[in-house]
Scaffold this motif. Sequence first.
Motif, PDB file in Angstrom:
ATOM      1  N   PHE A 181       0.831  -1.194   0.000  1.00 42.30           N
ATOM      2  CA  PHE A 181       0.000   0.000   0.000  1.00 42.30           C
ATOM      3  C   PHE A 181       0.871   1.251   0.000  1.00 42.30           C
ATOM      4  O   PHE A 181       1.812   1.361   0.763  1.00 42.30           O
ATOM      5  CB  PHE A 181      -0.893   0.009   1.233  1.00 42.30           C
ATOM      6  CG  PHE A 181      -1.834   1.169   1.267  1.00 42.30           C
ATOM      7  CD1 PHE A 181      -1.604   2.246   2.112  1.00 42.30           C
ATOM      8  CD2 PHE A 181      -2.945   1.208   0.445  1.00 42.30           C
ATOM      9  CE1 PHE A 181      -2.464   3.330   2.129  1.00 42.30           C
ATOM     10  CE2 PHE A 181      -3.811   2.289   0.452  1.00 42.30           C
ATOM     11  CZ  PHE A 181      -3.563   3.350   1.300  1.00 42.30           C
ATOM     12  N   TYR A 182       0.552   2.204  -0.865  1.00 44.02           N
ATOM     13  CA  TYR A 182       1.227   3.495  -0.809  1.00 44.02           C
ATOM     14  C   TYR A 182       0.334   4.557  -1.408  1.00 44.02           C
ATOM     15  O   TYR A 182       0.228   4.697  -2.622  1.00 44.02           O
ATOM     16  CB  TYR A 182       2.572   3.460  -1.552  1.00 44.02           C
ATOM     17  CG  TYR A 182       3.342   4.741  -1.352  1.00 44.02           C
ATOM     18  CD1 TYR A 182       3.425   5.697  -2.352  1.00 44.02           C
ATOM     19  CD2 TYR A 182       3.946   5.023  -0.139  1.00 44.02           C
ATOM     20  CE1 TYR A 182       4.090   6.888  -2.144  1.00 44.02           C
ATOM     21  CE2 TYR A 182       4.612   6.212   0.074  1.00 44.02           C
ATOM     22  CZ  TYR A 182       4.681   7.132  -0.925  1.00 44.02           C
ATOM     23  OH  TYR A 182       5.345   8.309  -0.707  1.00 44.02           O
ATOM     24  N   LEU A 183      -0.305   5.331  -0.556  1.00 43.89           N
ATOM     25  CA  LEU A 183      -1.099   6.458  -1.032  1.00 43.89           C
ATOM     26  C   LEU A 183      -1.021   7.535   0.028  1.00 43.89           C
ATOM     27  O   LEU A 183      -1.821   7.561   0.954  1.00 43.89           O
ATOM     28  CB  LEU A 183      -2.564   6.052  -1.256  1.00 43.89           C
ATOM     29  CG  LEU A 183      -3.456   7.146  -1.850  1.00 43.89           C
ATOM     30  CD1 LEU A 183      -3.005   7.499  -3.257  1.00 43.89           C
ATOM     31  CD2 LEU A 183      -4.907   6.700  -1.863  1.00 43.89           C
ATOM     32  N   PRO A 184      -0.002   8.416  -0.062  1.00 43.48           N
ATOM     33  CA  PRO A 184       0.135   9.414   0.985  1.00 43.48           C
ATOM     34  C   PRO A 184      -0.957  10.468   0.892  1.00 43.48           C
ATOM     35  O   PRO A 184      -1.520  10.704  -0.170  1.00 43.48           O
ATOM     36  CB  PRO A 184       1.512  10.034   0.712  1.00 43.48           C
ATOM     37  CG  PRO A 184       1.775   9.752  -0.708  1.00 43.48           C
ATOM     38  CD  PRO A 184       1.031   8.531  -1.086  1.00 43.48           C
ATOM     39  N   ASP A 185      -1.221  11.074   2.019  1.00 43.79           N
ATOM     40  CA  ASP A 185      -2.284  12.062   2.122  1.00 43.79           C
ATOM     41  C   ASP A 185      -2.072  13.211   1.138  1.00 43.79           C
ATOM     42  O   ASP A 185      -3.029  13.748   0.580  1.00 43.79           O
ATOM     43  CB  ASP A 185      -2.313  12.585   3.559  1.00 43.79           C
ATOM     44  CG  ASP A 185      -3.472  13.512   3.794  1.00 43.79           C
ATOM     45  OD1 ASP A 185      -3.232  14.674   4.140  1.00 43.79           O
ATOM     46  OD2 ASP A 185      -4.614  13.076   3.613  1.00 43.79           O
TER      47      ASP A 185
ATOM     48  N   LEU B 104      -3.728  13.413  -2.306  1.00 42.02           N
ATOM     49  CA  LEU B 104      -5.139  13.763  -2.468  1.00 42.02           C
ATOM     50  C   LEU B 104      -5.330  15.254  -2.654  1.00 42.02           C
ATOM     51  O   LEU B 104      -6.426  15.705  -2.947  1.00 42.02           O
ATOM     52  CB  LEU B 104      -5.928  13.291  -1.246  1.00 42.02           C
ATOM     53  CG  LEU B 104      -5.967  11.772  -1.118  1.00 42.02           C
ATOM     54  CD1 LEU B 104      -6.536  11.385   0.216  1.00 42.02           C
ATOM     55  CD2 LEU B 104      -6.820  11.206  -2.218  1.00 42.02           C
TER      56      LEU B 104
ATOM     57  N   VAL C   7      -3.788  16.969  -4.892  1.00 41.66           N
ATOM     58  CA  VAL C   7      -3.469  17.318  -6.268  1.00 41.66           C
ATOM     59  C   VAL C   7      -4.645  18.068  -6.879  1.00 41.66           C
ATOM     60  O   VAL C   7      -5.773  17.629  -6.768  1.00 41.66           O
ATOM     61  CB  VAL C   7      -3.211  16.007  -7.045  1.00 41.66           C
ATOM     62  CG1 VAL C   7      -3.338  16.221  -8.520  1.00 41.66           C
ATOM     63  CG2 VAL C   7      -1.860  15.464  -6.686  1.00 41.66           C
TER      64      VAL C   7
ATOM     65  N   TRP D 159       8.138   0.047  -1.258  1.00 42.83           N
ATOM     66  CA  TRP D 159       8.394   1.429  -1.650  1.00 42.83           C
ATOM     67  C   TRP D 159       9.860   1.715  -1.908  1.00 42.83           C
ATOM     68  O   TRP D 159      10.220   2.400  -2.888  1.00 42.83           O
ATOM     69  CB  TRP D 159       7.872   2.352  -0.527  1.00 42.83           C
ATOM     70  CG  TRP D 159       8.149   3.799  -0.743  1.00 42.83           C
ATOM     71  CD1 TRP D 159       7.382   4.677  -1.441  1.00 42.83           C
ATOM     72  CD2 TRP D 159       9.257   4.534  -0.249  1.00 42.83           C
ATOM     73  NE1 TRP D 159       7.958   5.936  -1.419  1.00 42.83           N
ATOM     74  CE2 TRP D 159       9.105   5.864  -0.682  1.00 42.83           C
ATOM     75  CE3 TRP D 159      10.378   4.210   0.515  1.00 42.83           C
ATOM     76  CZ2 TRP D 159      10.020   6.870  -0.372  1.00 42.83           C
ATOM     77  CZ3 TRP D 159      11.293   5.208   0.824  1.00 42.83           C
ATOM     78  CH2 TRP D 159      11.102   6.521   0.376  1.00 42.83           C
ATOM     79  N   ALA D 160      10.721   1.201  -1.047  1.00 40.50           N
ATOM     80  CA  ALA D 160      12.136   1.544  -1.174  1.00 40.50           C
ATOM     81  C   ALA D 160      12.717   1.044  -2.488  1.00 40.50           C
ATOM     82  O   ALA D 160      13.688   1.607  -2.997  1.00 40.50           O
ATOM     83  CB  ALA D 160      12.915   0.967   0.002  1.00 40.50           C
ATOM     84  N   GLN D 161      12.126   0.005  -3.062  1.00 44.90           N
ATOM     85  CA  GLN D 161      12.695  -0.551  -4.288  1.00 44.90           C
ATOM     86  C   GLN D 161      12.081   0.036  -5.547  1.00 44.90           C
ATOM     87  O   GLN D 161      12.518  -0.275  -6.644  1.00 44.90           O
ATOM     88  CB  GLN D 161      12.499  -2.061  -4.302  1.00 44.90           C
ATOM     89  CG  GLN D 161      13.291  -2.743  -3.205  1.00 44.90           C
ATOM     90  CD  GLN D 161      12.814  -4.148  -3.004  1.00 44.90           C
ATOM     91  OE1 GLN D 161      12.277  -4.758  -3.921  1.00 44.90           O
ATOM     92  NE2 GLN D 161      12.985  -4.667  -1.818  1.00 44.90           N
ATOM     93  N   CYS D 162      11.059   0.858  -5.394  1.00 49.75           N
ATOM     94  CA  CYS D 162      10.438   1.448  -6.580  1.00 49.75           C
ATOM     95  C   CYS D 162      11.102   2.765  -6.898  1.00 49.75           C
ATOM     96  O   CYS D 162      11.482   3.503  -5.998  1.00 49.75           O
ATOM     97  CB  CYS D 162       8.956   1.729  -6.319  1.00 49.75           C
ATOM     98  SG  CYS D 162       7.987   0.268  -6.118  1.00 49.75           S
ATOM     99  N   SER D 163      11.175   3.081  -8.183  1.00 44.74           N
ATOM    100  CA  SER D 163      11.739   4.372  -8.550  1.00 44.74           C
ATOM    101  C   SER D 163      10.650   5.433  -8.438  1.00 44.74           C
ATOM    102  O   SER D 163       9.460   5.128  -8.387  1.00 44.74           O
ATOM    103  CB  SER D 163      12.253   4.326  -9.981  1.00 44.74           C
ATOM    104  OG  SER D 163      11.162   4.308 -10.873  1.00 44.74           O
ATOM    105  N   ARG D 164      11.080   6.692  -8.433  1.00 46.67           N
ATOM    106  CA  ARG D 164      10.124   7.795  -8.311  1.00 46.67           C
ATOM    107  C   ARG D 164       9.129   7.766  -9.446  1.00 46.67           C
ATOM    108  O   ARG D 164       7.938   7.987  -9.284  1.00 46.67           O
ATOM    109  CB  ARG D 164      10.865   9.117  -8.279  1.00 46.67           C
ATOM    110  CG  ARG D 164       9.962  10.313  -8.252  1.00 46.67           C
ATOM    111  CD  ARG D 164      10.760  11.583  -8.148  1.00 46.67           C
ATOM    112  NE  ARG D 164      11.172  11.869  -6.798  1.00 46.67           N
ATOM    113  CZ  ARG D 164      10.462  12.582  -5.921  1.00 46.67           C
ATOM    114  NH1 ARG D 164       9.312  13.069  -6.286  1.00 46.67           N
ATOM    115  NH2 ARG D 164      10.906  12.782  -4.705  1.00 46.67           N
TER     116      ARG D 164
ATOM    117  N   ILE E 169       6.378   5.321  -9.004  1.00 48.30           N
ATOM    118  CA  ILE E 169       5.391   5.711  -8.009  1.00 48.30           C
ATOM    119  C   ILE E 169       4.486   6.811  -8.534  1.00 48.30           C
ATOM    120  O   ILE E 169       3.280   6.828  -8.289  1.00 48.30           O
ATOM    121  CB  ILE E 169       6.088   6.167  -6.724  1.00 48.30           C
ATOM    122  CG1 ILE E 169       6.869   5.001  -6.124  1.00 48.30           C
ATOM    123  CG2 ILE E 169       5.088   6.685  -5.715  1.00 48.30           C
ATOM    124  CD1 ILE E 169       7.674   5.372  -4.930  1.00 48.30           C
ATOM    125  N   GLU E 170       5.064   7.752  -9.282  1.00 48.83           N
ATOM    126  CA  GLU E 170       4.261   8.894  -9.706  1.00 48.83           C
ATOM    127  C   GLU E 170       3.420   8.599 -10.926  1.00 48.83           C
ATOM    128  O   GLU E 170       2.482   9.329 -11.216  1.00 48.83           O
ATOM    129  CB  GLU E 170       5.176  10.082  -9.977  1.00 48.83           C
ATOM    130  CG  GLU E 170       5.799  10.613  -8.685  1.00 48.83           C
ATOM    131  CD  GLU E 170       6.653  11.829  -8.917  1.00 48.83           C
ATOM    132  OE1 GLU E 170       7.043  12.058 -10.079  1.00 48.83           O
ATOM    133  OE2 GLU E 170       6.929  12.539  -7.950  1.00 48.83           O
TER     134      GLU E 170
END
Lengths: 385, 967
Positions: A45-49, A52, A54, A175-180, A183-184
């Motif tokens: 899971f990765y959806l930082p506050d 939202l 944006v 998360w640490a293994q994914c590139s920016r 994620i974006e």
Amino acid sequence: MEFSKVYPLQSRAQDASVKQPKELISYSRDIEGQYRVDDSQLSYFYLPDSQLNVPGGIDLQAGFKDFRANGEDFGEFTGLLAALEAYERKIGAKTPANIITWRGLMRSLMLLPFVNRDRIVLNIVVFDGQIFIQQDFQNAREAAELEKLTQSDLNKRQIYSGYKFEKIATLSKPWAQCSRKEIEQRNKLPVNNIEQYATVVKTSFGKTGLVMGAEVDCVFDYKPEDADPLPHYVELKTTRVLDSPQAVFSFENKLLKFWAQCFLVGIPKIICGFRDDNLILRTVEEYKTEQIPVMIKNNPLPNRHPSKNKFMQSLKFFNGLINWINETIPRDETKTYRLVFDPAVNPNYLNLSENNATVTNQLLDPETGMISKAFRDWRNELRSK
Amino acid sequence: MGVPALFRWLSRKYPKIISPVIEEEPIVVGDVEQPVQYSNPNPNGELDNLYLDMNGIVHPCSHPENKPPPETEAEMMVEIFRYTDRVLNMARPRKLLMIAVDGVAPRAKMNQQRSRRFRSARDAALAQEELERQIQEREMRGEEIDLAIKGKKSWDSNSITPGTPFMDILARSLRYWVAYKLANDPGWASLQVIISDATVPGEGEHKIMNFIRSQRSDPEYNPNTTHCIYGLDADLIFLGLATHEPHFKVLREDVFAKDQAQRQLKLADQVNMDEATRQRLLAADQKKPFLWLHVSILREYLEVELNIPRLSFNFDLERAIDDWVFMCFFVGNDFLPHLPSLDVRDNGIDILVDIWKRVLPSMKDYLTCDGKLNLEGVETLMSHLAQKEDEIFRKRYEGERRREENDKRRKLEREQTNAVKNQLLKTVTKGKEKAPIMPTQNMTLTSLTTGETAGGLKMTNSEIVQNINTISKANAANKNVADILKKALFNNTEANGNASAVSVVKEAEIEEQEPIDVSEKKRSASAAFNSDSEQSDAEVIDTTDSIRLWEPGYKTRYYQQKFETTDAEEIEKIRKDMVRCYVEGISWALLYYFQGCPSWNWYYPYHYAPFAADFTNLSDIKVEFKQGTPFRPFEQLMSVLPAASGHNLPEVFRPLMSEPHSEIIDFYPTDFKIDMNGAKMAWQGICLLPFIDETRLLKTVREKYSELTEYEIERNTNRNEVLFLGRKNKYFDKFLKFYETKNKEEIYIHARKTGLAGKVFIMDKFDPKGTLKYELDVATDQYFDISNDTYLAMEYRLPAKVNSKSMLLAGYRPHLKLLTQQDKDQIVYSSNKFYRNNRNFQARNDIDYKPHIGPHGDTMYTMRVGGYKSFIHMYQEQAQSQAYQPPAQNSYQNQGYNNYQNQGYNNYQNQGYNNYNQGYNRGYNNYNNQNYNNANYNNYQGYGQRQNQGQYYNEFQRRPNRGNSRW
């Protein structure tokens, strides 16, 4: 004598003695529909506050045209039995359980006293001393086709938005293994509902040991190697924004369903995304499964139809039902049974009866029946040891 | 960076980031002081991890500024123990303590270290001469000087460099102390301690950064870990921001506390200090207060400060913070000289941030991305700065002129008043303080009836005539100024009065009272170096007057003067190369902060920085770094120490530094120029030392390795960090087994169990059955030998390096927000100069910070309209506000109303407690209230149709929301 029993929806067991669910093993289904007994489809899971905030919001209908839907999937046991086999090979013994089935089916049974609009038809097969329960494919197919006719484009998009939410809120690697970029750019990824990660959970209600297969959306932080992973799982849901007290109450009904779904397999956290009528994600909220009954009880809004404690009631009903099934079904491997709830025929009772010869033959077919060939062979092997 | 300057700037601009440290007083029973119990709850809030930048402790303990220094190195160690103990009792970390001592630094930093050490050696030599002179003077006057003081040579602070024997003693002492605490302090039971001493390469603060970054890469890491770093360097604040760990705070001494009698000890005082003064100073030192600097609250401020509407890309606070950190160290860092037009004292950071805010909407992306620079963006920034450069220089010059004028004027007035005072006060016998000295106040009152006179002074006419000049001048001066000066003369305190003159007076007075950081000296620039000693080896030059930055054409003059050439082509070449190297430099520094050291060997090969206007065609520059390897400790010592500090090195190396036929003797000049370059303070001057040629130095030094003793070779190796555990730690038994079975395998631990991730393996030197002896030569009843079965030491390595991303981790729960709407508006709407007048950067005592520390609440999401919990919450709020008919009392109105109206829709966490500015908010509230009630809550009809809903929400986005651009 024709076997036919009924079970009243009013019935409640004395108590709701449930054992803490534990995961036995997990398995995955890849984009091609192939099953593998591993964690390859586990997502994080990765959806930082801050996401939202944006401007324009997150569009949950983007990519609707590229949605890859799964074909007919009414709950075959291929993956589940493969996983069970792997588990049994590991421990060198039969899984100690009375009933083996899907979590979704158990959920619909559990909520019958309160959610009873739809027809439920389940097939029951006895194999190797254990009861296997599956949806009746015929019935399910008919229901699906009927739904397709009445489904509007908006409905389809709403269903799509659920999968889309899962896609934009999770990562395929920690998360640490994914590139920016990975994620974006999640909102550009194609969405499908074929890829799946599922867990096989053992629990027990009263005297009945129950093993369920359940799809899990993602893990919140990490999956521990040497401890029970169930406390780390999260269920992701989407629903419409709440803008009136009526919406709040109907959401509470939904919350009951979410609760039942997560309670059965011991998933502690539900993350719910609220989307508006343009299918833009507006807000996200987290709920602890065990807090849901308390939350609903503490709801201060004036309610014209205050509910009795639906949670406890469902548990007690289910406890009674599942034990009744376990006790009533004779361990006769030549026969198959059918558990039916038909609101049109009788909204107060569940009906348990024997299947006719055609259906029985279909279900018991060693190649194409409910129990897969591989599993049959394995159990034979186990018995001969 | 100028430490006090930056810290002062930050605390003035963002006042609520500072809070005082609450220290538990030890309970005194009878005569005995019970030690503070570590295991008690911390009055400042609980903390997981503490990181000590040990150099911030070693320096003040070994050569303190405001008390007499310890006599021996062993005593310094005991002092370090005591001080560290105090810091630990303030912070009380529960999970991890990391002690980081500066190891071998990257080459880029070594140049600054070199210039500091060369200068410090010279200053020490001068100081020694001065001391001897003072002794001589006093002896001539008949005073008897203690023999001990006469023969004493002040301790060489250059010993605080990796590889020296002192650092070795320090390493061993730290290990002893940690073992001692683990074995004896119950509060340390589950604490894990990592010591990264001088044998581990890297600067202390960056080793800490690398550690934090590596922990974040572990999937089992707790995203709500609370961190605290102790240190005096302002860099730590930026490092805290750069980790993107939001629950972060910095612990430091409060050097600006009001009741600090922190005078710098002058040499004269030290010569014959009596025991009473000595004790008094020591006692005062024990009680000096400490401060927390909350990076979490600084982030709140920056969220408001850096929020720019109408960006062409998403606003991302983490990226904006990265850009801000970049701009801050652009203004001043340890690796590059700062641009002539940017200076913290001149509000350099504000200028850059202003430009950034104006420029960003037209750019495609932020200036930085995870440590990589967007050179196009930098060029745009620089071109805007270039337009301001001329003006900046001119203003600076004018400001200085004005200050000089005011200084002169003030001096003159003081002399005049002194003369008047001397004259007039002779006639006053009683009440000298109240005596009016201004002739205007000395008007005698004559009673018309009796002819008696009252008031006035008995000054004969002739006396008045004699002093008529001074009296009339004094009269002519502004009456208020006279008041001030009178008060100043009698009381020596600040006063109010006429703005311009007073501000000058105030500033000057404050500057004099300022307690200053380690390396600042208060004498004027050239005087410092050229005054007394005849053997002035260095020549101090100041090219300010010949370059004349305030007049057009300064650029050419600058390059001509600094590089001593008038050839235009050559200058052009130099200029281009300088710019290229400078761009490499800022890229290097950025990567150093965000990803770890990109190259151990890169350095900036000039002593000066180019002008902002020279930064053109930056996209042609390709920035690449080769990792390289760190120097060994002796190699670093050879690169930074002057010949005078050669005693810190093994004997075989000393001739290389002093013998004329040594191959590298040109690296150790005894006379070198110092260029003040327009700066005021002595320490700000640039030492024009030659840059070291790495290959030549290494070759020469390495030839001598075969002659080193074994002990020396040991001091010259780079090692791993060491992890210490107590018996109660969850891993104790498991690791002990590894020792018992002599298993050399590497164990990988994850953060779930104890909050620490990494690779651990057994140490060759540690014997679980042995004893650790107390080796220091200081008599004590507190420290004793420790048996090794009470603790465990393992070698520790960080988890594998992963490319770090400037993002918040999943599961992060924000702290309870502290800033009120008023604070935020002050940032958005006040002009830049406003906070300059806010002299009050003392730590506040009126806000309780404890509830704002650490994660708050049970969810990572802020409450927004549309959700289940938020609906119920809003319902409850409205019920509450309607139930109370609010009288015009601030508290009630604020409680109910402001919660959902004030913040727009997004932030329900602001409790509005501190919102005392009711009148200001009232109009704002009504505006929001109207929209909210009408459109959203009470009127459900509007939501029937799908299209309206969509439009409605979009509308809200476009409506300009003051100070709230999240929509």
